[in-house]
Design a protein around this motif. Structure first.
Motif, mmCIF file in Angstrom:
data_model
loop_
_atom_site.group_PDB
_atom_site.id
_atom_site.type_symbol
_atom_site.label_atom_id
_atom_site.label_comp_id
_atom_site.label_asym_id
_atom_site.label_seq_id
_atom_site.Cartn_x
_atom_site.Cartn_y
_atom_site.Cartn_z
ATOM 1 N N UNK A 1 0.835 -1.118 -0.030
ATOM 2 C CA UNK A 1 0.064 0.005 -0.034
ATOM 3 C C UNK A 1 0.846 1.374 0.042
ATOM 4 N N UNK A 2 0.547 2.212 -0.891
ATOM 5 C CA UNK A 2 1.355 3.500 -0.917
ATOM 6 C C UNK A 2 0.462 4.343 -0.200
ATOM 7 N N UNK A 3 1.225 5.896 -0.173
ATOM 8 C CA UNK A 3 0.506 6.669 0.623
ATOM 9 C C UNK A 3 -0.743 7.279 -0.027
ATOM 10 N N UNK A 4 -0.595 7.116 -1.448
ATOM 11 C CA UNK A 4 -2.112 7.759 -2.093
ATOM 12 C C UNK A 4 -3.011 6.921 -1.670
ATOM 13 N N UNK A 5 -2.774 5.584 -2.064
ATOM 14 C CA UNK A 5 -3.865 4.451 -1.230
ATOM 15 C C UNK A 5 -4.176 4.666 0.123
ATOM 16 N N UNK A 6 -3.446 4.829 0.915
ATOM 17 C CA UNK A 6 -3.970 4.840 2.401
ATOM 18 C C UNK A 6 -4.591 6.317 2.607
ATOM 19 N N UNK A 7 -4.277 7.249 1.860
ATOM 20 C CA UNK A 7 -4.942 8.572 2.107
ATOM 21 C C UNK A 7 -6.262 8.547 1.560
ATOM 22 N N UNK A 8 -6.338 7.690 0.522
ATOM 23 C CA UNK A 8 -7.789 7.612 0.059
ATOM 24 C C UNK A 8 -8.758 6.564 0.963
ATOM 25 N N UNK A 9 -8.201 5.684 1.623
ATOM 26 C CA UNK A 9 -8.843 5.212 2.529
ATOM 27 C C UNK A 9 -9.160 5.782 3.954
ATOM 28 N N UNK A 10 -8.295 6.891 4.195
ATOM 29 C CA UNK A 10 -8.535 7.947 5.248
ATOM 30 C C UNK A 10 -9.865 8.632 4.606
ATOM 31 N N UNK A 11 -9.858 9.266 3.483
ATOM 32 C CA UNK A 11 -10.853 9.951 2.809
ATOM 33 C C UNK A 11 -12.194 9.381 3.211
ATOM 34 N N UNK A 12 -12.417 7.999 2.719
ATOM 35 C CA UNK A 12 -13.557 7.107 2.840
ATOM 36 C C UNK A 12 -13.822 7.042 4.618
ATOM 37 N N UNK A 13 -12.686 6.797 5.329
ATOM 38 C CA UNK A 13 -13.221 6.796 6.705
ATOM 39 C C UNK A 13 -13.717 8.068 7.366
#
Length: 339
Positions: A1-13
């Motif tokens: 998982x890269x930072x962009x993918x993790x930040x997308x998860x945070x957006x959804x959360x």
């Protein structure tokens, strides 16, 4: 998982948490953190490299570890994006985490949940018993403030690896930069772990009555030791230190806070009684308000435990009953009040 993918998860959360906050609301930091953990667990259940720990060490930093990524959870019932954060010491740092984010739940005003990168979100440092960062999360990423580390001229990852003496050198330089003409107060200047915050001091005696009452209520709540016998030395020390380290207010006469007749007996009615009891009765409503609005981090620091806002007055009474001499606070204070 890269930072962009993790930040997308945070957006959804954060989007899901904001919806829940506006529909049902969150009442405590513990409830909110548990929900953040559950949603992040659901959003990453297909991930094979890590799993969300639902039983972490209570003092672990950050709160939620997800492989190389971590989330520190902050929560307030007030209408603010700013909060007291973790200790500069980071003694319980999870070393496997390389990238830390803040998920901030704001219940005051229009409830909303937002995230920010931890390094960018730390915007100030203040101390009482130990130095603590302050974080501010800005939902509009275009208005992010200059971080503390940028102001100190050091990267967070480099700063956190320094010993305490080296960290304090950066913090002192920062203090003198933001208060070039002010008086700086230091309890310990030898590189130890106990320091006061650099502040431009104000005298307690010069404050408005409204501000005096508010600060006395906050300090009394955090420091139940004030109910000790009048013969007990140092019972006001923590209160005085709280005022100067968190509010930049110097009270050079501790009796001005509670023992003075002007505070405990403003009507000068000569009815006697225990002055500290009478003084506390006069600020019960302000103490209840403080219990519902003050950061949980302060109670962890001063009481050594996290207590839900609606349970703080009850817990204060329990602590005060153990400390008082010749009277029992729970039998005379907050009678008939809704906590």
């Amino acid at each position: 998982m890269n930072k962009i993918e993790f930040e997308n998860i945070l957006n959804l959360c954060c989007a899901q948490l904001t919806e829940e906050a506006r529909k049902v609301g969150f009442k405590s930091a513990g409830q909110f953190e548990n929900r953040v953990r559950e949603i992040l667990g659901d959003l990453t259940k297909a991930e094979t490299s890590f799993s969300v720990d639902f039983n972490p060490h209570p003092q672990a930093f950050p709160d939620i570890a997800m492989g190389e990524y971590g989330v520190e959870v902050k929560f307030t019932l007030n209408d603010t994006w700013r909060s007291v954060a973790n200790s500069v010491l980071e003694t319980q740092r999870i070393e496997s985490v390389k990238h830390i984010y803040v998920v901030f739940g704001k219940m005051g005003g229009v409830p909303e949940v937002a995230w920010g990168e931890y390094e960018q979100s730390v915007i100030h440092v203040r101390t009482s018993h130990v130095p603590r960062f302050e974080v501010e999360v800005t939902p509009n990423k275009a208005t992010v403030k200059t971080s503390l580390f940028e102001q100190m001229g050091v990267k967070y990852d480099d700063f956190r690896k320094l010993d305490m003496q080296e960290k304090m050198r950066y913090i002192r330089a920062y203090a003198r930069k933001i208060h070039p003409d002010g008086r700086l107060w230091w309890i310990d200047n030898d590189g130890g772990t106990e320091h006061t915050t650099p502040v431009q001091a104000r005298l307690y005696t010069n404050l408005s009555m409204e501000e005096k009452t508010k600060l006395r209520a906050e300090a009394a709540l955090l420091c139940p030791s004030i109910v000790k016998s009048g013969r007990c030395r140092n019972k006001y020390d923590d209160m005085v230190l709280y005022l100067i380290t968190y509010h930049g207010v110097l009270c050079h006469q501790a009796r001005d806070l509670f023992s003075a007749g002007s505070v405990a007996n403003p009507k000068n009615d000569d009815e006697g009684g225990i002055y500290i009891e009478r003084a506390l009765k006069l600020i019960e409503d302000e103490m209840i308000k403080a219990a519902h609005t003050m950061d949980d981090a302060l109670f962890i620091e001063y009481w050594g435990e996290s207590v839900a806002p609606e349970k703080r007055i009850k817990r204060w009474l329990e602590k005060a009953d153990l400390l008082a001499h010749d009277w029992k606070p729970s039998e005379s204070l907050f009678i008939g009040k809704i906590f």
